[in-house]
Design a protein around this motif. Sequence first.
Motif, PDB file in Angstrom:
ATOM      1  N   VAL A   1       0.694  -1.252   0.137  1.00 60.82           N
ATOM      2  CA  VAL A   1      -0.031   0.035  -0.024  1.00 60.82           C
ATOM      3  C   VAL A   1       0.972   1.436  -0.118  1.00 60.82           C
ATOM      4  N   TYR A   2       0.328   2.117  -0.609  1.00 67.15           N
ATOM      5  CA  TYR A   2       1.206   3.466  -0.907  1.00 67.15           C
ATOM      6  C   TYR A   2       0.266   4.808  -0.853  1.00 67.15           C
ATOM      7  N   MET A   3       1.072   5.818  -0.493  1.00 69.43           N
ATOM      8  CA  MET A   3       0.151   7.039  -0.466  1.00 69.43           C
ATOM      9  C   MET A   3       1.152   8.063  -0.922  1.00 69.43           C
ATOM     10  N   ILE A   4       0.239   8.904  -2.084  1.00 72.08           N
ATOM     11  CA  ILE A   4       0.898  10.028  -3.042  1.00 72.08           C
ATOM     12  C   ILE A   4       0.099  11.124  -2.355  1.00 72.08           C
ATOM     13  N   GLU A   5       0.821  12.331  -2.265  1.00 73.11           N
ATOM     14  CA  GLU A   5       0.504  13.670  -2.045  1.00 73.11           C
ATOM     15  C   GLU A   5       0.624  14.456  -3.275  1.00 73.11           C
ATOM     16  N   ALA A   6      -0.238  15.524  -3.480  1.00 75.61           N
ATOM     17  CA  ALA A   6      -0.099  16.526  -4.400  1.00 75.61           C
ATOM     18  C   ALA A   6       0.492  17.657  -3.828  1.00 75.61           C
ATOM     19  N   ASP A   7       1.109  18.580  -4.498  1.00 75.75           N
ATOM     20  CA  ASP A   7       1.766  19.706  -3.872  1.00 75.75           C
ATOM     21  C   ASP A   7       0.352  20.913  -3.670  1.00 75.75           C
TER      22      ASP A   7
ATOM     23  N   THR B   1     -12.336  18.835  -1.451  1.00 77.69           N
ATOM     24  CA  THR B   1     -11.042  18.794  -2.095  1.00 77.69           C
ATOM     25  C   THR B   1     -10.197  17.613  -1.952  1.00 77.69           C
ATOM     26  N   ALA B   2      -9.149  17.349  -2.736  1.00 86.72           N
ATOM     27  CA  ALA B   2      -8.223  16.151  -2.532  1.00 86.72           C
ATOM     28  C   ALA B   2      -6.948  16.742  -2.838  1.00 86.72           C
ATOM     29  N   GLN B   3      -6.009  15.844  -1.879  1.00 85.86           N
ATOM     30  CA  GLN B   3      -4.663  16.241  -2.031  1.00 85.86           C
ATOM     31  C   GLN B   3      -3.897  14.871  -1.893  1.00 85.86           C
ATOM     32  N   LEU B   4      -4.521  13.821  -1.486  1.00 89.43           N
ATOM     33  CA  LEU B   4      -3.910  12.618  -1.058  1.00 89.43           C
ATOM     34  C   LEU B   4      -4.465  11.445  -1.933  1.00 89.43           C
ATOM     35  N   TYR B   5      -3.605  10.396  -2.245  1.00 88.28           N
ATOM     36  CA  TYR B   5      -4.337   9.261  -2.836  1.00 88.28           C
ATOM     37  C   TYR B   5      -3.546   8.036  -2.287  1.00 88.28           C
ATOM     38  N   LEU B   6      -4.367   6.976  -1.908  1.00 84.42           N
ATOM     39  CA  LEU B   6      -4.183   5.790  -1.287  1.00 84.42           C
ATOM     40  C   LEU B   6      -4.186   4.677  -2.340  1.00 84.42           C
TER      41      LEU B   6
ATOM     42  N   VAL C   1       6.437  -0.068  -6.616  1.00 83.27           N
ATOM     43  CA  VAL C   1       5.779   1.164  -6.189  1.00 83.27           C
ATOM     44  C   VAL C   1       6.440   2.375  -6.962  1.00 83.27           C
ATOM     45  N   LEU C   2       7.628   2.446  -7.520  1.00 83.82           N
ATOM     46  CA  LEU C   2       8.375   3.492  -7.785  1.00 83.82           C
ATOM     47  C   LEU C   2       8.022   3.600  -9.438  1.00 83.82           C
ATOM     48  N   GLU C   3       7.770   2.378 -10.125  1.00 91.08           N
ATOM     49  CA  GLU C   3       7.048   2.441 -11.287  1.00 91.08           C
ATOM     50  C   GLU C   3       5.624   2.846 -11.316  1.00 91.08           C
ATOM     51  N   ARG C   4       4.885   2.312 -10.443  1.00 92.56           N
ATOM     52  CA  ARG C   4       3.442   2.813 -10.360  1.00 92.56           C
ATOM     53  C   ARG C   4       3.407   4.407 -10.173  1.00 92.56           C
ATOM     54  N   LEU C   5       4.195   5.043  -9.204  1.00 97.21           N
ATOM     55  CA  LEU C   5       4.453   6.620  -8.937  1.00 97.21           C
ATOM     56  C   LEU C   5       4.586   7.179 -10.327  1.00 97.21           C
ATOM     57  N   GLU C   6       5.350   6.877 -11.219  1.00 96.36           N
ATOM     58  CA  GLU C   6       5.944   7.219 -12.566  1.00 96.36           C
ATOM     59  C   GLU C   6       4.576   7.301 -13.385  1.00 96.36           C
ATOM     60  N   GLU C   7       3.667   5.999 -13.163  1.00 87.61           N
ATOM     61  CA  GLU C   7       2.361   5.868 -14.029  1.00 87.61           C
ATOM     62  C   GLU C   7       1.670   6.929 -13.675  1.00 87.61           C
ATOM     63  N   HIS C   8       1.514   7.189 -12.011  1.00 86.96           N
ATOM     64  CA  HIS C   8       0.430   8.468 -11.847  1.00 86.96           C
ATOM     65  C   HIS C   8       1.098   9.631 -12.399  1.00 86.96           C
TER      66      HIS C   8
ATOM     67  N   VAL D   1       4.715   9.539  -0.245  1.00 94.30           N
ATOM     68  CA  VAL D   1       4.995  10.037   1.084  1.00 94.30           C
ATOM     69  C   VAL D   1       4.832   8.852   2.108  1.00 94.30           C
ATOM     70  N   LEU D   2       4.158   7.684   1.604  1.00 95.70           N
ATOM     71  CA  LEU D   2       4.040   6.598   2.399  1.00 95.70           C
ATOM     72  C   LEU D   2       4.188   5.233   1.883  1.00 95.70           C
ATOM     73  N   TYR D   3       5.028   4.303   2.249  1.00 91.89           N
ATOM     74  CA  TYR D   3       4.953   3.036   1.493  1.00 91.89           C
ATOM     75  C   TYR D   3       5.109   2.072   2.550  1.00 91.89           C
ATOM     76  N   LEU D   4       4.015   1.179   2.601  1.00 90.97           N
ATOM     77  CA  LEU D   4       3.967  -0.070   3.663  1.00 90.97           C
ATOM     78  C   LEU D   4       3.891  -1.491   2.833  1.00 90.97           C
ATOM     79  N   PRO D   5       4.983  -2.104   2.607  1.00 93.14           N
ATOM     80  CA  PRO D   5       5.235  -3.236   1.723  1.00 93.14           C
ATOM     81  C   PRO D   5       4.344  -4.355   2.312  1.00 93.14           C
TER      82      PRO D   5
END
Length: 76
Positions: free
Chosen positions: A3-9, A21-26, A34-41, A63-67
């Motif tokens: 599981v990972y969390m992405i934050e927008a600036d 509003t939204a600023q986070l994505y889980l 996870v890094l490949e997935r982040l690049e896709e996003h 901002v968060l990675y829970l393997p």
Amino acid sequence: MAVYMIEADKCIGNPDTPHGTAQLYLGYCEDGRVLERLEEHRKGRGASITRAMVEQGCTLTLVLYLPTLTRTDERN
């Protein structure tokens, strides 16, 4: 799985609407991807909310990675 969390600036959306509003994505992905997935996003090929963030010029940061967690954990 992981599981990972992405934050927008910055926030997107309208604070005057019920969903606000939204600023986070889980999300979740296969462990080690996870890094490949982040690049896709970041390229606008992820979830609809992160696509909207990219379209509005946001920078996305991991901002968060829970393997050890799974899709079930992400849904709960």
